[in-house]
Design an enzyme around this catalytic site. Structure first.
Site, PDB file in Angstrom:
ATOM      1  N   LYS A  70       0.833  -1.207   0.000  1.00 38.51           N
ATOM      2  CA  LYS A  70       0.000   0.000   0.000  1.00 38.51           C
ATOM      3  C   LYS A  70       0.867   1.256   0.000  1.00 38.51           C
ATOM      4  O   LYS A  70       0.557   2.245  -0.670  1.00 38.51           O
ATOM      5  CB  LYS A  70      -0.941  -0.007   1.216  1.00 38.51           C
ATOM      6  CG  LYS A  70      -2.066  -1.022   1.067  1.00 38.51           C
ATOM      7  CD  LYS A  70      -2.795  -1.307   2.366  1.00 38.51           C
ATOM      8  CE  LYS A  70      -3.758  -2.474   2.162  1.00 38.51           C
ATOM      9  NZ  LYS A  70      -4.409  -2.925   3.395  1.00 38.51           N
ATOM     10  N   GLN A 106      -5.098  -2.012   9.524  1.00 44.58           N
ATOM     11  CA  GLN A 106      -4.859  -3.308   8.894  1.00 44.58           C
ATOM     12  C   GLN A 106      -5.391  -4.430   9.777  1.00 44.58           C
ATOM     13  O   GLN A 106      -5.131  -4.473  10.987  1.00 44.58           O
ATOM     14  CB  GLN A 106      -3.345  -3.475   8.643  1.00 44.58           C
ATOM     15  CG  GLN A 106      -2.964  -4.722   7.879  1.00 44.58           C
ATOM     16  CD  GLN A 106      -3.462  -4.737   6.423  1.00 44.58           C
ATOM     17  OE1 GLN A 106      -3.654  -3.693   5.814  1.00 44.58           O
ATOM     18  NE2 GLN A 106      -3.679  -5.922   5.887  1.00 44.58           N
ATOM     19  N   ASP A 164     -11.447   1.831   3.454  1.00 42.87           N
ATOM     20  CA  ASP A 164     -11.622   0.377   3.325  1.00 42.87           C
ATOM     21  C   ASP A 164     -13.086   0.030   3.008  1.00 42.87           C
ATOM     22  O   ASP A 164     -13.382  -1.082   2.578  1.00 42.87           O
ATOM     23  CB  ASP A 164     -11.266  -0.317   4.653  1.00 42.87           C
ATOM     24  CG  ASP A 164      -9.895  -0.973   4.625  1.00 42.87           C
ATOM     25  OD1 ASP A 164      -9.447  -1.354   3.529  1.00 42.87           O
ATOM     26  OD2 ASP A 164      -9.286  -1.110   5.703  1.00 42.87           O
TER      27      ASP A 164
HETATM   28  N1  GUN Z   1      -6.393  -7.383   5.796  1.00 44.23           N
HETATM   29  C1  GUN Z   1      -6.495  -8.080   4.643  1.00 44.23           C
HETATM   30  N2  GUN Z   1      -7.092  -7.335   3.685  1.00 44.23           N
HETATM   31  C2  GUN Z   1      -7.377  -6.145   4.256  1.00 44.23           C
HETATM   32  C3  GUN Z   1      -7.992  -4.954   3.765  1.00 44.23           C
HETATM   33  O1  GUN Z   1      -8.424  -4.838   2.611  1.00 44.23           O
HETATM   34  N3  GUN Z   1      -8.094  -3.938   4.658  1.00 44.23           N
HETATM   35  C4  GUN Z   1      -7.651  -4.040   5.932  1.00 44.23           C
HETATM   36  N4  GUN Z   1      -7.811  -2.982   6.746  1.00 44.23           N
HETATM   37  N5  GUN Z   1      -7.085  -5.118   6.417  1.00 44.23           N
HETATM   38  C5  GUN Z   1      -6.941  -6.175   5.581  1.00 44.23           C
END
Ligand code: GUN
Length: 295
Positions: free
Chosen positions: A52, A96, A119
């Site tokens: 990211k 996350q 998200d």
């Molecule tokens: N863990 C795995 N995929 C994601 C996601 O798309 N967003 C977040 N916040 N955590 C994750």
């Protein structure tokens, strides 16, 4: 059979976003800013978050990574979320997942200001998306829709079978594909671990979205000729052929199923990259206040 190239599409989307950012800056607007909270040192989460941060650089965004150790309290984490809610420079942020067991993920998600919930996990965004209102869409469903659009795959009147009913993939993608829009207007069936007729449903499907997290689950005898298959699975399986010691395996038995498909996504190189780029798209929308007006 045509391979749906998530790598090419995600690269194209990133270039489009970077161009938008250049325009925003030329107009004197501020650079979009994504923040991420990472708790602990889970290998998968570290990899996701590093991806990211790199995507933000590619798109011309500012990014901030905030780290906590595994023993951080729920109260401390909520305090940080509230700080980011108040920080006018931060357009959007994510926490996350997964979080350590002593922290309620739902409580954390609901503490996030939905105006900054890139998200798309906050109940306000989930609810608005279900109602067909402007909202931050969660990244994987949005990425799947983008692939369907870019390959001009017809969805109106088609039978879509979604395998899996998770809150972040199965439920939202099923809902989006039944909306009165393109991609949408589909007849959607959701099957899951309690369904008795998964094979029969899949055999009548024009489009199958496989999101159950069981490597190689979808076999050739479960699909009809000409089907479109979207593979959301990304299970890590041990491998002696990679430096990391593992490789990603999808929910589809690709070798068997691909020859019967009109379109299919590979793993890796399919939906996963689109998930990443959808978060960038949401960050651009947050930065330009395109979903919710400036307050
Ligand atoms: N863990 C795995 N995929 C994601 C996601 O798309 N967003 C977040 N916040 N955590 C994750």
């Amino acid at each position: 059979m045509q391979l749906i190239d998530g790598k090419a599409v995600s690269a194209a989307v990133k270039l489009e976003i970077a161009e938008e950012v250049r325009k925003m800056l030329a107009e004197g607007k501020k650079r979009p800013h994504l923040a991420a909270i990472l708790v602990g040192h889970d290998g998968g989460s570290e990899t996701y978050v590093a991806g990211k941060v790199k995507d933000c650089e590619d798109c011309g965004f500012k990014s901030t990574l905030i780290r906590f150790e595994d023993d951080v309290t729920e109260e401390r984490l909520i305090e940080e979320v509230e700080k980011l809610n108040q920080d006018a420079d931060v357009d959007g942020f994510i926490v996350q997942l997964p979080l350590p067991k002593h922290i309620s993920e739902q409580k954390i998600i609901e503490a996030i200001d939905y105006h900054k919930d890139v998200d798309g996990f906050h109940p306000v965004n989930v609810g608005r998306a279900n109602l067909g209102l402007p909202a931050f869409l969660s990244a994987t469903p949005a990425g799947i829709l983008e692939l369907i659009k870019r390959y001009n795959i017809e969805t109106a009147g088609k039978h879509v079978v979604v395998i899996g009913r998770s809150n972040i993939v199965g439920k939202p993608v099923a809902n989006l594909l039944m909306q009165k829009s393109y991609p949408g207007n589909a007849t959607v069936t959701v099957v899951h671990s309690y369904s008795k007729d998964i094979k029969e449903q899949c055999l009548s499907a024009d489009i199958i979205i496989c999101a159950l997290g069981k490597p190689g689950f979808l076999k050739a005898d479960m699909v009809k000729d000409g089907v479109v298959v979207i593979d959301v699975g990304t299970t890590r399986v041990p491998s002696t052929e990679t430096k990391s010691g593992f490789r990603l395996k999808g929910d589809v038995d690709f070798e068997q199923v691909a020859p019967k498909c009109s379109f299919i996504t590979p793993v890796p190189g399919g939906v996963g990259l689109m998930t990443r780029v959808s978060l960038m798209k949401n960050t651009l929308l947050a930065g330009s206040k395109a979903i919710y007006p400036a307050r």
